[in-house]
Design an enzyme around this catalytic site. Structure first.
Site, PDB file in Angstrom:
ATOM      1  N   HIS A 147       2.300   2.629  -5.605  1.00 46.66           N
ATOM      2  CA  HIS A 147       1.557   1.727  -6.500  1.00 46.66           C
ATOM      3  C   HIS A 147       0.400   2.517  -7.126  1.00 46.66           C
ATOM      4  O   HIS A 147       0.252   3.722  -6.863  1.00 46.66           O
ATOM      5  CB  HIS A 147       1.081   0.487  -5.734  1.00 46.66           C
ATOM      6  N   GLY A 182      -2.587   2.690  -6.429  1.00 47.45           N
ATOM      7  CA  GLY A 182      -3.455   3.346  -5.443  1.00 47.45           C
ATOM      8  C   GLY A 182      -2.968   4.763  -5.153  1.00 47.45           C
ATOM      9  O   GLY A 182      -3.731   5.732  -5.218  1.00 47.45           O
ATOM     10  N   HIS A 183      -1.654   4.897  -4.880  1.00 47.10           N
ATOM     11  CA  HIS A 183      -1.095   6.231  -4.643  1.00 47.10           C
ATOM     12  C   HIS A 183      -1.278   7.107  -5.887  1.00 47.10           C
ATOM     13  O   HIS A 183      -1.591   8.289  -5.792  1.00 47.10           O
ATOM     14  CB  HIS A 183       0.414   6.142  -4.374  1.00 47.10           C
ATOM     15  N   GLN A 197       4.664   5.205  13.423  1.00 52.25           N
ATOM     16  CA  GLN A 197       3.421   4.470  13.221  1.00 52.25           C
ATOM     17  C   GLN A 197       3.635   2.967  13.012  1.00 52.25           C
ATOM     18  O   GLN A 197       2.709   2.258  12.651  1.00 52.25           O
ATOM     19  CB  GLN A 197       2.603   5.085  12.081  1.00 52.25           C
ATOM     20  N   SER A 230       1.462  -1.329  -0.354  1.00 56.60           N
ATOM     21  CA  SER A 230       2.911  -1.530  -0.506  1.00 56.60           C
ATOM     22  C   SER A 230       3.317  -2.849   0.134  1.00 56.60           C
ATOM     23  O   SER A 230       4.310  -3.471  -0.266  1.00 56.60           O
ATOM     24  CB  SER A 230       3.665  -0.371   0.146  1.00 56.60           C
ATOM     25  N   ARG A 231       2.558  -3.294   1.127  1.00 51.83           N
ATOM     26  CA  ARG A 231       2.891  -4.545   1.825  1.00 51.83           C
ATOM     27  C   ARG A 231       2.680  -5.783   0.947  1.00 51.83           C
ATOM     28  O   ARG A 231       3.228  -6.849   1.236  1.00 51.83           O
ATOM     29  CB  ARG A 231       2.043  -4.702   3.096  1.00 51.83           C
ATOM     30  N   LYS A 261      -8.904   2.689   1.482  1.00 52.90           N
ATOM     31  CA  LYS A 261      -8.422   1.402   2.012  1.00 52.90           C
ATOM     32  C   LYS A 261      -8.075   1.521   3.498  1.00 52.90           C
ATOM     33  O   LYS A 261      -8.311   0.614   4.274  1.00 52.90           O
ATOM     34  CB  LYS A 261      -7.208   0.912   1.226  1.00 52.90           C
TER      35      LYS A 261
HETATM   36  O1  PAF Z   1      -1.286   6.012   4.536  1.00 56.43           O
HETATM   37  C1  PAF Z   1      -0.054   6.199   4.653  1.00 56.43           C
HETATM   38  O2  PAF Z   1       0.726   5.886   3.764  1.00 56.43           O
HETATM   39  C2  PAF Z   1       0.487   6.828   5.918  1.00 56.43           C
HETATM   40  O3  PAF Z   1      -0.227   6.416   7.029  1.00 56.43           O
HETATM   41  C3  PAF Z   1       0.564   8.367   5.857  1.00 56.43           C
HETATM   42  C4  PAF Z   1      -0.806   8.998   5.706  1.00 56.43           C
HETATM   43  C5  PAF Z   1       1.445   8.778   4.686  1.00 56.43           C
HETATM   44  C6  PAF Z   1       1.200   8.905   7.135  1.00 56.43           C
HETATM   45  O4  PAF Z   1       2.485   8.383   7.319  1.00 56.43           O
END
Ligand code: PAF
Length: 279
Positions: free
Chosen positions: A31, A33-34, A58, A183-184, A146
């Site tokens: 999005h 943000g990225h 994670q 993304s959520r 964020k």
């Molecule tokens: O922020 C994220 O999208 C994830 O935690 C990251 C840093 C890519 C690690 O999987």
């Protein structure tokens, strides 16, 4: 833009970059943000790389991992349009080969907030970030504010293990009504999307009270909790006022503090934060 799958391919592509490299680690479903991280990386480095990997280590549960939105084709198009030079989109077995058992843990900083509520989450983040830093050898790595705890933890990781990389934190990008991009957000229904502004409203209320002189951490948390309680679809998971870098709980507050919260809206957990007293 070069797209690689394996670590060997990544290493040989990396070897062709002779100037500074900025890395944007992502889990995809990109999005704005990225893309703001990519833009910062583009402005500050000769070469820009990104990773796309939905990191199972994670996630709290298999359901949460399965529900995480994915669209690799679209992500690659976006990264190409934003002049990224190299993308690593490995398979799970490439990142965690058969028999995998090596993890990286940051202790105290991960005990509260997201880390406290999602056992193993921060260990998953620090492990994958370590693997990405080793694989890409970037000069700078870009993360969004964020995920404030993630940024603090990654900074600690980099300092403790001596990774030769500068960690760059970029501001949270928000929708016009204040919702932090994530993304959520794609998983929210129309009603839930409306309810989701409650995080920004709660943080804004704390920010106003802080600016007006409120320095009692419990009162600021109470204020945020009251705002969240006005929204029937929202259920607070945690609300905290902490020190900005150590993430320790605070009662009498200094001139700058981190206000953070996580709120469940249906099955979707949203997080957000604001540094209060930031000039
Ligand atoms: O922020 C994220 O999208 C994830 O935690 C990251 C840093 C890519 C690690 O999987």
């Amino acid at each position: 833009m070069k797209i690689v799958k394996t670590l060997l391919e990544l290493r040989s592509a990396r070897a062709t970059f002779t100037g500074s490299l900025g890395l944007v680690p992502t889990m995809g479903y990109l999005h704005r943000g990225h893309l703001s991280l990519v833009q910062s990386a583009r402005a500050e480095n000769e070469f820009v790389a990104a990773s796309i990997f939905v990191n199972p280590a994670q996630f709290e549960s298999v359901d949460d991992l399965d529900d995480y939105p994915r669209d690799l084709e679209r992500d690659l198009d976006l990264l190409d349009t934003h002049n990224v030079d190299l993308v690593w989109a490995p398979d799970r077995s490439e990142m965690y080969p058969h028999g995998y058992q090596t993890y990286v843990t940051v202790n105290q900083l991960t005990s509260g907030l997201e880390g406290g509520r999602r056992p193993g989450h921060m260990r998953g983040v620090t492990t994958i970030v370590s693997k990405l830093l080793i694989a890409f050898r970037p000069d700078r790595a870009y993360f969004g504010q964020k995920d404030a705890q993630q940024v603090c933890v990654v900074r600690r990781l980099v300092a403790d293990l001596g990774f030769p990389v500068e960690v760059v934190t970029c501001p949270t990008v928000r929708e016009s009504d204040g919702l932090a991009l994530s993304s959520r957000n794609a998983r929210l229904s129309v009603d839930q999307r409306q309810a989701s502004t409650v995080l920004f409203r709660a943080l804004s209320a704390a920010s106003v009270a802080f600016a007006e002189g409120q320095r009692d951490g419990d009162k600021l948390c109470g204020l945020m909790s009251d705002v969240v309680a006005t929204e029937p679809l929202a259920d607070a998971r945690y609300i905290a006022i902490t020190e900005v870098e150590t993430l320790q709980d605070l009662r009498q507050l200094p001139e700058q503090v981190l206000a953070s919260l996580a709120v469940c809206i249906g099955q979707v957990v949203l997080i957000d934060n604001m540094v209060l007293g930031e000039t």
